[in-house]
Design a protein around this motif. Structure first.
Motif, mmCIF file in Angstrom:
data_model
loop_
_atom_site.group_PDB
_atom_site.id
_atom_site.type_symbol
_atom_site.label_atom_id
_atom_site.label_comp_id
_atom_site.label_asym_id
_atom_site.label_seq_id
_atom_site.Cartn_x
_atom_site.Cartn_y
_atom_site.Cartn_z
ATOM 1 N N MET A 1 88.259 35.445 51.789
ATOM 2 C CA MET A 1 87.301 36.097 52.676
ATOM 3 C C MET A 1 86.206 36.804 51.878
ATOM 4 O O MET A 1 85.027 36.775 52.259
ATOM 5 N N ASP A 2 86.571 37.425 50.759
ATOM 6 C CA ASP A 2 85.558 38.053 49.911
ATOM 7 C C ASP A 2 84.624 37.012 49.307
ATOM 8 O O ASP A 2 83.413 37.233 49.195
ATOM 9 N N CYS A 3 85.177 35.867 48.899
ATOM 10 C CA CYS A 3 84.349 34.803 48.332
ATOM 11 C C CYS A 3 83.380 34.265 49.386
ATOM 12 O O CYS A 3 82.208 33.985 49.080
ATOM 13 N N ALA A 4 83.833 34.133 50.628
ATOM 14 C CA ALA A 4 82.950 33.682 51.707
ATOM 15 C C ALA A 4 81.822 34.679 51.941
ATOM 16 O O ALA A 4 80.653 34.286 52.096
ATOM 17 N N LYS A 5 82.161 35.967 51.952
ATOM 18 C CA LYS A 5 81.115 36.980 52.123
ATOM 19 C C LYS A 5 80.163 36.984 50.935
ATOM 20 O O LYS A 5 78.940 37.109 51.096
ATOM 21 N N GLY A 6 80.724 36.842 49.727
ATOM 22 C CA GLY A 6 79.875 36.789 48.545
ATOM 23 C C GLY A 6 78.936 35.602 48.571
ATOM 24 O O GLY A 6 77.740 35.713 48.252
ATOM 25 N N ALA A 7 79.462 34.437 48.954
ATOM 26 C CA ALA A 7 78.623 33.239 49.055
ATOM 27 C C ALA A 7 77.509 33.427 50.069
ATOM 28 O O ALA A 7 76.397 32.911 49.892
ATOM 29 N N ASN A 8 77.786 34.184 51.121
ATOM 30 C CA ASN A 8 76.771 34.455 52.137
ATOM 31 C C ASN A 8 75.606 35.233 51.529
ATOM 32 O O ASN A 8 74.429 34.923 51.776
ATOM 33 N N PHE A 9 75.907 36.235 50.721
ATOM 34 C CA PHE A 9 74.854 36.992 50.026
ATOM 35 C C PHE A 9 73.975 36.057 49.199
ATOM 36 O O PHE A 9 72.743 36.050 49.319
ATOM 37 N N VAL A 10 74.602 35.284 48.319
ATOM 38 C CA VAL A 10 73.864 34.484 47.344
ATOM 39 C C VAL A 10 73.137 33.323 48.007
ATOM 40 O O VAL A 10 71.985 33.010 47.666
ATOM 41 N N PHE A 11 73.771 32.674 48.970
ATOM 42 C CA PHE A 11 73.163 31.530 49.650
ATOM 43 C C PHE A 11 71.922 31.945 50.444
ATOM 44 O O PHE A 11 70.894 31.274 50.423
ATOM 45 N N THR A 12 72.007 33.058 51.125
ATOM 46 C CA THR A 12 70.903 33.459 52.001
ATOM 47 C C THR A 12 69.850 34.319 51.309
ATOM 48 O O THR A 12 68.687 34.312 51.700
ATOM 49 N N ASN A 13 70.256 35.083 50.297
ATOM 50 C CA ASN A 13 69.334 36.029 49.672
ATOM 51 C C ASN A 13 69.017 35.721 48.220
ATOM 52 O O ASN A 13 68.168 36.374 47.617
ATOM 53 N N GLY A 14 69.733 34.736 47.638
ATOM 54 C CA GLY A 14 69.453 34.325 46.274
ATOM 55 C C GLY A 14 70.044 35.248 45.230
ATOM 56 O O GLY A 14 70.748 36.217 45.529
ATOM 57 N N GLY A 15 69.771 34.945 43.957
ATOM 58 C CA GLY A 15 70.230 35.782 42.859
ATOM 59 C C GLY A 15 71.701 35.620 42.553
ATOM 60 O O GLY A 15 72.336 34.615 42.881
ATOM 61 N N ARG A 16 72.258 36.644 41.913
ATOM 62 C CA ARG A 16 73.670 36.679 41.539
ATOM 63 C C ARG A 16 74.365 37.810 42.298
ATOM 64 O O ARG A 16 73.719 38.726 42.804
ATOM 65 N N MET A 17 75.682 37.755 42.289
ATOM 66 C CA MET A 17 76.447 38.752 43.038
ATOM 67 C C MET A 17 76.186 40.164 42.521
ATOM 68 O O MET A 17 76.176 41.138 43.283
ATOM 69 N N GLU A 18 75.940 40.302 41.227
ATOM 70 C CA GLU A 18 75.707 41.618 40.651
ATOM 71 C C GLU A 18 74.489 42.306 41.274
ATOM 72 O O GLU A 18 74.417 43.535 41.325
ATOM 73 N N HIS A 19 73.557 41.510 41.789
ATOM 74 C CA HIS A 19 72.358 42.080 42.398
ATOM 75 C C HIS A 19 72.677 42.840 43.695
ATOM 76 O O HIS A 19 71.854 43.632 44.171
ATOM 77 N N TYR A 20 73.858 42.598 44.261
ATOM 78 C CA TYR A 20 74.221 43.217 45.543
ATOM 79 C C TYR A 20 75.305 44.282 45.384
ATOM 80 O O TYR A 20 75.856 44.760 46.381
ATOM 81 N N TRP A 21 75.572 44.650 44.137
ATOM 82 C CA TRP A 21 76.556 45.689 43.851
ATOM 83 C C TRP A 21 76.063 46.997 44.457
ATOM 84 O O TRP A 21 74.987 47.487 44.144
ATOM 85 N N GLY A 22 76.830 47.555 45.351
ATOM 86 C CA GLY A 22 76.401 48.732 46.105
ATOM 87 C C GLY A 22 76.389 48.415 47.589
ATOM 88 O O GLY A 22 77.224 47.644 48.070
ATOM 89 N N PHE A 23 75.450 48.972 48.294
ATOM 90 C CA PHE A 23 75.423 48.783 49.746
ATOM 91 C C PHE A 23 73.998 48.585 50.241
ATOM 92 O O PHE A 23 73.070 49.255 49.797
ATOM 93 N N GLY A 24 73.839 47.611 51.156
ATOM 94 C CA GLY A 24 72.573 47.420 51.852
ATOM 95 C C GLY A 24 71.471 46.791 51.023
ATOM 96 O O GLY A 24 70.295 47.059 51.268
ATOM 97 N N LYS A 25 71.821 45.930 50.070
ATOM 98 C CA LYS A 25 70.821 45.354 49.177
ATOM 99 C C LYS A 25 70.381 43.942 49.572
ATOM 100 O O LYS A 25 69.585 43.327 48.863
ATOM 101 N N ALA A 26 70.900 43.410 50.666
ATOM 102 C CA ALA A 26 70.473 42.091 51.135
ATOM 103 C C ALA A 26 69.271 42.270 52.060
ATOM 104 O O ALA A 26 69.404 42.752 53.190
ATOM 105 N N GLY A 27 68.101 41.866 51.588
ATOM 106 C CA GLY A 27 66.886 42.083 52.362
ATOM 107 C C GLY A 27 66.622 41.054 53.435
ATOM 108 O O GLY A 27 65.851 41.290 54.364
ATOM 109 N N LYS A 28 67.268 39.879 53.330
ATOM 110 C CA LYS A 28 67.042 38.805 54.286
ATOM 111 C C LYS A 28 68.250 38.653 55.212
ATOM 112 O O LYS A 28 69.349 39.109 54.902
ATOM 113 N N PRO A 29 68.064 37.970 56.355
ATOM 114 C CA PRO A 29 69.197 37.727 57.250
ATOM 115 C C PRO A 29 70.289 36.917 56.548
ATOM 116 O O PRO A 29 70.030 36.182 55.600
ATOM 117 N N MET A 30 71.513 37.053 57.043
ATOM 118 C CA MET A 30 72.651 36.313 56.501
ATOM 119 C C MET A 30 73.272 35.463 57.601
ATOM 120 O O MET A 30 73.030 35.690 58.794
#
Length: 404
Positions: A114-143
């Motif tokens: 489930m974490d991998c699915a959520k992680g893939a959602n970040f990267v697939f929709t918003n680009g970059g690497r997972m480290e770019h989303y370390w923290g909270f609220g860093k996905a600027g585009k829809p998922m």
């Protein structure tokens, strides 16, 4: 400045703010067969299922795929999930979503899937690497919309907006959260959880109980989160011993209906404990566990299990930690905080022993020479900052030594 999860927005100690997962929850034996209809309802057409080989071997991927294809959906499966998934697992899952032109994701498995699915959602929709989303609220585009189907009664990831992903270079766990990462729906099916191996059930069950215990007393706890934590704790206690015993005896002493009911208690209890984390936070035991997993690859639930009783005693020694409500649930009577923490620590040791989980770090291969390094890393963990008693690096070292 926006209020982040776990922060108190007001100066008064009795003020609190929460941002909860709004998704739909379906509970009951066989609800996994409704997954195709549910994806249709949320507008999905091209679905990527993120799973691991063990879940596939148990038949759950096939069962879900049949239901999805029966709803005329295009289905692809990503099987490359590993325990404690890292950035490369997420990148590979995101590439699979891209290749399939997915418009919907399903996390099917334990917390790793489930974490991998959520992680893939970040990267697939918003680009970059997972480290770019370390923290909270860093996905600027829809998922993408997504669904969680837990196949173990443990992490409660399906109730949370965070993906916990290991950084590749040092295996440090990164908590990457965003409200858009939450599952739009969760399917809690006791029939699916029944196939979990006994050693997996032991580790994940203890992990779920630890979530209820730590979220109930952490500094971000509030009436809303304690409601979930206490109900989750009660259900997990009702199911834990019976399920572990039944796994050891192949369920010979219980009917099928009784086993489904017990598995349901564990599954729902784990989900509620996960919801308690989403509405509050955890504590020092999880802060201590993460470096153990990163350095020694110890299963997360086992790492938490070996540390939590020592943390409860540490917290209880300071007084005012609020374990009394959980003692009343466990034993039916009230107790002062020092007594309460000791009674819960003893209970924890008994549960750990009954599950056959090691009680000492040395038995898990941890080297005494590493304790100083581990303690400095534990003190830096985000969850440790919410422990009801402040814990410095020297306190963390003392806790590791107590568990060694």
């Amino acid at each position: 400045m926006p209020i982040k999860r776990g922060q108190r927005p007001l100066e008064t100690s009795d003020s609190w703010s929460i941002d909860t997962a709004p998704g739909r929850v379906l509970y009951g034996a066989g609800v996994i067969d409704l997954i195709g209809e549910l994806v249709q309802e949320f507008g999905g057409q091209r679905v990527l299922v993120v799973a691991d080989p063990g879940v596939a071997a148990a038949g759950h991927v096939h069962r879900a795929s049949v239901a999805l294809r029966g709803a005329d959906l295009k289905v692809a499966v990503f099987y490359g999930v590993e325990e404690n998934p890292g950035e490369r697992n997420v990148a590979a899952a995101a590439a699979a979503a891209r290749a399939h032109e997915a418009d919907f994701l399903i996390g099917l498995g334990g917390g790793s899937a489930m974490d991998c699915a959520k992680g893939a959602n970040f990267v697939f929709t918003n680009g970059g690497r997972m480290e770019h989303y370390w923290g909270f609220g860093k996905a600027g585009k829809p998922m993408l919309p997504s669904i969680g189907v837990p196949c173990t009664a443990g992490t409660g990831s399906e109730a949370q907006s965070f993906a916990v992903i290991s950084r590749e270079d040092d295996h440090r766990k990164m908590a990457c959260g965003d409200p858009k990462a939450r599952f739009v729906a969760t399917l809690l099916d006791p029939e699916v959880v029944r196939t979990a191996p006994s050693e997996v059930m032991a580790a994940t069950g203890l992990d779920a109980l630890s979530h209820a215990l730590e979220s109930f007393v952490c500094t971000a706890a509030n009436p809303y989160s304690r409601m979930f934590a206490s109900e989750g704790f009660a259900r997990l206690l009702r199911g834990f011993d019976a399920v572990v015993d039944a796994q050891a005896t192949s369920g010979a002493n219980r009917s099928e209906a009784e086993m489904v009911e017990l598995w349901g208690e564990m599954l729902l209890g784990a989900h509620l404990a996960g919801a308690a984390i989403e509405a509050s936070m955890l504590g020092a035991a999880h802060g201590l566990a993460n470096p153990l997993t990163a350095r020694y690859d110890i299963t997360h639930g086992v790492a938490v299990a070996v540390m939590l009783d020592h943390v409860m005693r540490f917290n209880g020694a300071a007084g005012g930690t609020g374990y009394g409500g959980l003692v009343q649930l466990a034993f039916g009577g009230a107790a002062g905080n020092g007594v309460a923490s000791e009674r819960l620590a003893k209970l924890w040791g008994d549960l750990r022993d009954s599950a056959g989980v090691a009680a000492r770090l040395r038995d898990l291969g941890v080297l005494e020479a590493d304790l100083d390094l581990l303690s400095s890393q534990a003190a830096e963990q985000w969850t440790a900052q919410f422990n009801p008693r402040s814990a410095s690096a020297s306190d963390m070292l003392a806790l590791y030594r107590a568990a060694f």
